[in-house]
Motif scaffolding. Structure first.
Motif: not given
Lengths: 341, 341
Positions: A58, A68, A70, A102-107, A123, A128, B107-109
């Motif tokens: 990773r 990122t 994200s 998935s491996d992604y986070v939501l931003n 940004y 980012n 950045n809302l998580q």
């Protein structure tokens, strides 16, 4: 292994691809959990991964790609509109569900309508996020419209004509056809003086729904002069309904471009002593919780908002995995008939 | 300056360090608003910066400090709860308003309740945000509770006792006192068999409000056995109210720990043919839009949610700027009396 050979070197993604007899991109898709890998290919690649004892690194992956991990969800609306419209809740839920796998986070990035601030721009373009989903874009959002040139971007809803790029990816419903079907339903019920309350003129969905209303009226030889402009809020629906009944007291139906506005229309008509559907029949758009919240169930053009969120996220994940993706995914609307018509 | 000296060269960070008599790293910490710089050092470095007219170069600063100029708002709730509770809308609005006046983006998580996923953890600790605001934390969130050790963090609401750290920063209202005042109002109206519907037992605000209910009853020598547990949702309020009226048909008032639940309670009582306030008086908590949405205006303990959002953001910005900040900021509740009592 004490046979004098050098210590084992970590197997690479290329070796996995060679052993599996597939492309590097395909291995990458498998590793990134893309749902669009055929079962056969999945088996072959996973066998090769097991055989070589391949472990995706990773850190290396992040460094190489500056990933990122994200994804931005960019919503050019204020908090009031964002929280007040159930469409956004569904879309966020759908995107979250897909990203959970998935491996992604939501931003989530809320920006000002029509003018995302300089810092948001910096940004998003500053490395980012790996990609972005943009929903509810207005035609003034030139920056958001052009974002796709710098970053993998999927739009929720078609960008407006004058700022759309041929390479845009978007998920949408056929708003024009859906609206037409809703108005044809009113015509089939015998209504002939059918008004509309539109959404904001700078949003493609609003423009398309108005065109669908005109299409249906033109098809039946009916007049399309009964129109008031709303803003996709409940208060806006109340205001527009009061204007309509004052200017066109003969109207016998209203096609309202969102359920949230229609919910306000029902309140306004009740206040004026007009009965729904006896005096005025109503058709909304969305099939959101507002369609069933009031005393009178709302006939509405349903769009699959949650599923659209899932597909938006899925499309972006596939772009990020380097897959070939259709530029346009159109999803189906359907008419849900309730008491208001 | 035409005296033959070369054009002024931008002063460097190294020169600031030399003039201040500190290391380059210390100057960097001051510029990046690290909270770990002693006040003495801060004064010396800021004096050197002023003397040299040093302007930190943002791009260089970002590279050096890996500043992201973004702040995470971490909400360990699913999309349904997040969108369904007006408290979050107010807090997000307040935070956004404050950040509008700063260089930071929000950045809302959204993460799963009670168990933020591994990828969220990795993201937050991976240098992707400069600081975080955590709201609606449950007691199971050990990771979120410990986040403050790795990152500047402000909590919206006091972390629960067993996982709180002495160094935590948080913004809260005195939920216990607010609840007590609400129940004392019911007692003043002559009610003596006062039930409560609580929030989730793993949330400090819920625990505190229940204690406030008990305080008021104990103060008046009344029994505190009429209790049902809710979950801060409208459906949960309906369920809990039905349980209460079945188990305690003699009750004459209910203190409900949130307006959203109280909105469900009003529906449930109407269904059972109980009149509000004649048969059962109701006091809610929040003063959210739900307090005025229904047929009966809800008496409620108001908390300044939007202002709390502003203060959460302001506190974090001050931490990021290296200021000394109070660990605890308590804001005022007030009782808003309407028809339900």
């Amino acid at each position: 292994m004490s046979d004098g050979t050098p210590a084992p070197v970590r197997p690479t993604l290329e070796e996995v691809a060679r052993v599996a007899g597939v492309s590097r991109a395909t291995v990458s898709r498998v590793i990134n959990g893309s749902p669009r890998v055929s079962p056969d290919v999945l088996v072959v690649v996973e066998k090769a991964i097991a055989e070589l004892n391949y472990v995706p690194n990773r850190a290396a992956r992040s460094l190489a790609a500056r990933a990122t991990m994200s994804i931005a969800l960019v919503v050019p609306e204020n908090a009031h509109r964002f929280f007040g419209d159930p469409y956004f809740a569904d879309v966020v839920q759908g995107i979250s569900e897909r990203l959970d796998d998935s491996d992604y986070v939501l931003n989530l990035q809320l920006t000002h309508p029509s003018s995302p601030s300089e810092k948001t721009r910096r940004y998003l373009l500053g490395g980012n996020v790996d990609g972005a989903i943009v929903v509810s874009h207005h035609s003034g959002d030139h920056f958001l419209a052009s974002l796709g040139r710098s970053l993998p971007v999927v739009f929720g809803g078609r960008p407006l004509g004058q700022i759309a790029n041929p390479g845009d990816y978007y998920i949408d419903v056929d708003n024009r056809l859906g609206a037409r079907r809703g108005v044809e339903h009113l015509i089939a019920r015998g209504r002939t003086r059918i008004a509309t309350i539109t959404g904001p003129a700078d949003m493609p969905a609003a423009v398309d729904r108005e065109m669908g209303w005109r299409d249906a009226l033109a098809g039946a030889g009916l007049s399309d002069h009964r129109i008031a402009h709303g803003d996709f809020t409940e208060a806006g629906g109340i205001r527009a309904a009061l204007v309509l009944v004052d200017e066109h007291p003969d109207l016998d139906a209203i096609f309202v471009a969102s359920d949230l506005m229609a919910s306000g229309v029902l309140l306004a008509l009740e206040e004026r002593g007009l009965r729904v559907p006896t005096d005025v029949a109503i058709v909304g758009f969305d099939n959101s919780p507002y369609a069933t919240r009031g005393r009178i169930g709302l006939t509405t053009v349903a769009q699959p908002s949650l599923e659209m969120g899932v597909v938006m996220a899925d499309t972006l994940l596939r772009l990020l995995a380097g897959e070939q993706v259709e530029h346009v995914t159109m999803m189906e609307t359907s008419l849900v008939v309730r008491d208001s018509s």
